[in-house]
Design a protein around this motif. Structure first.
Motif, short mmCIF file in Angstrom:
data_model
loop_
_atom_site.label_atom_id
_atom_site.label_comp_id
_atom_site.label_asym_id
_atom_site.label_seq_id
_atom_site.Cartn_x
_atom_site.Cartn_y
_atom_site.Cartn_z
N LYS A 327 0.84 -1.21 0.00
CA LYS A 327 0.00 0.00 0.00
C LYS A 327 0.87 1.26 0.00
O LYS A 327 0.56 2.24 -0.67
CB LYS A 327 -0.92 0.02 1.23
N ILE A 328 1.95 1.21 0.78
CA ILE A 328 2.84 2.38 0.86
C ILE A 328 3.48 2.64 -0.50
O ILE A 328 3.55 3.79 -0.96
CB ILE A 328 3.90 2.15 1.97
N GLU A 329 3.93 1.58 -1.14
CA GLU A 329 4.56 1.76 -2.45
C GLU A 329 3.54 2.24 -3.48
O GLU A 329 3.87 3.03 -4.37
CB GLU A 329 5.28 0.48 -2.88
N ALA A 330 2.29 1.79 -3.33
CA ALA A 330 1.24 2.20 -4.28
C ALA A 330 0.95 3.70 -4.21
O ALA A 330 0.45 4.28 -5.16
CB ALA A 330 -0.03 1.40 -4.04
N ILE A 331 1.26 4.33 -3.05
CA ILE A 331 1.05 5.79 -3.00
C ILE A 331 2.36 6.55 -3.26
O ILE A 331 2.50 7.72 -2.93
CB ILE A 331 0.38 6.27 -1.67
N GLY A 332 3.33 5.82 -3.82
CA GLY A 332 4.56 6.48 -4.26
C GLY A 332 5.57 6.75 -3.16
O GLY A 332 6.48 7.57 -3.32
N ARG A 333 5.45 6.06 -2.05
CA ARG A 333 6.40 6.25 -0.94
C ARG A 333 7.29 5.01 -0.84
O ARG A 333 7.02 3.98 -1.46
CB ARG A 333 5.63 6.48 0.37
N THR A 334 8.36 5.13 -0.04
CA THR A 334 9.30 4.02 0.09
C THR A 334 9.36 3.55 1.54
O THR A 334 8.97 4.29 2.45
CB THR A 334 10.72 4.47 -0.34
N ILE A 335 9.87 2.34 1.75
CA ILE A 335 10.00 1.82 3.11
C ILE A 335 11.41 2.16 3.61
O ILE A 335 12.40 1.80 2.98
CB ILE A 335 9.82 0.29 3.15
N SER A 336 11.48 2.81 4.75
CA SER A 336 12.79 3.18 5.30
C SER A 336 13.57 1.93 5.68
O SER A 336 13.01 0.96 6.18
CB SER A 336 12.58 4.06 6.54
N GLN A 337 14.86 1.98 5.45
CA GLN A 337 15.70 0.82 5.77
C GLN A 337 16.51 1.03 7.05
O GLN A 337 17.31 0.19 7.42
CB GLN A 337 16.67 0.52 4.60
N ASP A 338 16.33 2.18 7.70
CA ASP A 338 17.11 2.39 8.94
C ASP A 338 16.19 2.33 10.17
O ASP A 338 15.02 2.01 10.06
CB ASP A 338 17.92 3.69 8.87
N GLN A 339 16.77 2.64 11.33
CA GLN A 339 16.00 2.49 12.57
C GLN A 339 15.07 3.66 12.83
O GLN A 339 14.31 3.66 13.79
CB GLN A 339 16.96 2.31 13.75
N GLY A 340 15.14 4.67 11.99
CA GLY A 340 14.15 5.74 12.03
C GLY A 340 14.20 6.63 13.24
O GLY A 340 13.16 7.01 13.78
N PHE A 341 15.41 6.99 13.68
CA PHE A 341 15.49 7.99 14.74
C PHE A 341 15.11 9.34 14.15
O PHE A 341 15.16 9.54 12.93
CB PHE A 341 16.89 8.03 15.35
N ARG A 342 14.73 10.25 15.02
CA ARG A 342 14.33 11.57 14.55
C ARG A 342 15.46 12.21 13.78
O ARG A 342 16.60 12.22 14.22
CB ARG A 342 13.99 12.44 15.76
N ARG A 343 15.11 12.70 12.60
CA ARG A 343 16.11 13.42 11.81
C ARG A 343 16.07 14.86 12.22
O ARG A 343 15.02 15.49 12.14
CB ARG A 343 15.77 13.34 10.33
N ARG A 344 17.20 15.39 12.65
CA ARG A 344 17.23 16.81 12.98
C ARG A 344 17.89 17.53 11.85
O ARG A 344 19.10 17.49 11.69
CB ARG A 344 18.01 17.04 14.28
N ARG A 345 17.06 18.11 11.00
CA ARG A 345 17.69 18.89 9.96
C ARG A 345 16.79 20.05 9.62
O ARG A 345 15.57 20.00 9.70
CB ARG A 345 18.03 18.03 8.74
N ASN A 346 17.43 21.12 9.28
CA ASN A 346 16.69 22.32 8.97
C ASN A 346 16.96 22.66 7.52
O ASN A 346 18.04 23.11 7.17
CB ASN A 346 17.19 23.44 9.90
N PRO A 347 15.97 22.41 6.65
CA PRO A 347 16.23 22.60 5.23
C PRO A 347 16.64 24.03 4.90
O PRO A 347 17.32 24.27 3.91
CB PRO A 347 14.90 22.25 4.56
N ALA A 348 16.28 24.97 5.75
CA ALA A 348 16.62 26.37 5.48
C ALA A 348 18.13 26.58 5.51
O ALA A 348 18.65 27.45 4.82
CB ALA A 348 15.95 27.26 6.50
N VAL A 349 18.85 25.78 6.32
CA VAL A 349 20.28 26.00 6.43
C VAL A 349 21.11 24.90 5.76
O VAL A 349 22.32 24.99 5.70
CB VAL A 349 20.75 26.16 7.91
N SER A 350 20.45 23.82 5.29
CA SER A 350 21.24 22.71 4.72
C SER A 350 21.58 22.97 3.26
O SER A 350 20.99 23.81 2.62
CB SER A 350 20.48 21.41 4.87
#
Ligand code: SAH
Ligand code: SF4
Length: 350
Positions: A327-350
């Protein structure tokens, strides 16, 4: 009118801040729903990307010493057959989930004192050998107990505040203290857990203003995960005749949470799917980025009945994984392969 909510959504999408009155407007105004969902989906894409985290859920005991008015596991409910998995069975379920590809396991139960921190620490230490991240969702404990569980390998902890309306909380959770629940959340944070909280939407007596305060509470605590679910009345509880929450309002709460906490891990909750077919996929397109398929054996699933209409009661863990992945792939998304810790990133500065 349309001008007003469009401006508010734009502001939240850019600044990730909103005053309480603006949140109330966005929860109430019928025409705000679709633009709000679209903005939450953009913020999710910008901060998190297309990947969806899958967490394998093990419901290891339905025994509970608490008596929450809304919950089927409450201690006064005599209609439910109680069970408690032994350590060996929990480890078997964990092993099987890891083999299916899960990188995170969530251990959830009622508040069952049989599982002392010593007993659970053994289970955690063994599960950790599978190379997975571990989340606990087992209710209120003393700080020392949380510390022991953290030391034994627990990485994350889910404890919903349920509602920030203290009076309502203490009415619906007799014998429990709202301040103690907040104390738990602070202790968990200080001990280095990734912390998740969240609320039940549509509780009897819950105001829209208090829902706005819930979102601000998540923001103020800067939590790592937020699980929002509609309240679904359970016939075996004192709230059997209550109206319950709606899928729409739960989604609005979730979308607003995404706008204000752009990096948070936000599940598309099972209760949403109970109210709306394909509800989890819709939620993934309205701000969510996590799904928690059940990896408990079928025999126990029907006994872990927080609310009626629980989904996938007869499906085996492998079926749930492949069904959800497709179902996830059918809506164009992918399955994460990592442990999924919170990503701390600020696109404004990256
Ligand atoms: N005992 C632990 C974890 C299990 S309950 C705890 O209470 O934290 C997990 C969640 O189930 C609760 O936080 C509550 O938000 C949700 N829940 C309970 N009864 C529900 C109902 N009738 N409808 C929807 N969600 C419910
Ligand atoms: Fe027990 Fe959690 Fe249900 Fe409350 S919500 S009765 S603590 S299982």
């Amino acid at each position: 009118m349309s001008e007003k909510f469009t401006v508010l959504i734009e502001q939240a999408e850019k600044e990730h801040q909103l005053p309480a009155e603006a949140i109330v407007t966005l929860l109430r105004e019928p025409a705000a729903a679709e633009p709000l969902f679209a903005a939450a989906d953009r913020v999710r894409q910008r901060y998190i990307g297309p990947q969806v985290e899958l967490r394998g859920l093990i419901e290891f005991s339905n025994i509970c010493k608490q008596n929450c008015m809304y919950c089927g596991l409450r201690r006064d409910n005599r209609e439910v057959e109680r069970y408690r998995l032994d350590a060996k069975t929990i480890l078997e379920f964990g092993q099987r989930a890891a083999e299916l590809g899960y990188k995170t396991l969530v251990l959830q139960s009622g508040e069952d004192d049989f599982f002392s921190s010593d007993r659970l620490s053994f289970v955690l230490t063994e599960l950790k050998k599978l190379g997975v991240a571990l989340t606990l969702s087992i209710g209120e404990k003393m700080r020392e107990e949380y510390a022991a569980l953290r030391a034994a390998g627990a990485d994350r902890y889910l404890l919903r505040i349920e509602t920030t309306d203290k009076e309502l909380y203490e009415k619906l959770d007799p014998g429990m203290s709202w301040d103690n629940r907040v104390r738990c959340l602070h202790d968990l944070k200080e001990l280095g857990f990734e912390v998740g909280t969240g609320s039940l939407v549509g509780l009897p007596g819950q105001s829209i203003e208090s829902l706005a305060q819930d979102v601000l509470f998540f923001k103020q605590l800067d939590v790592d995960m937020v699980g929002i679910g509609p309240f679904i009345p359970n016939p075996d509880t004192p709230l059997a005749a209550a109206t319950g929450g709606t899928f729409d309002l739960a989604c609005r709460m979730m979308a607003l949470t995404r706008l204000l906490l752009p990096e948070a891990n936000i599940p598309a909750t099972t209760a949403m799917e109970t109210l709306q077919p394909n509800g989890r996929m819709l939620a993934l397109q309205r701000g969510a980025n996590v799904v928690m398929p059940n990896v408990t054996d079928t025999d126990y699933r029907k006994l872990y009945m927080l609310y009626p209409g629980k989904i996938c009661l007869n499906d085996a863990p492998a079926d749930c994984r492949s069904c959800v992945s497709e179902k996830i792939e059918a809506i164009g998304r992918t399955i994460s392969q990592d442990q999924g810790f919170r990503r701390r990133r600020n696109p404004a500065v990256s």
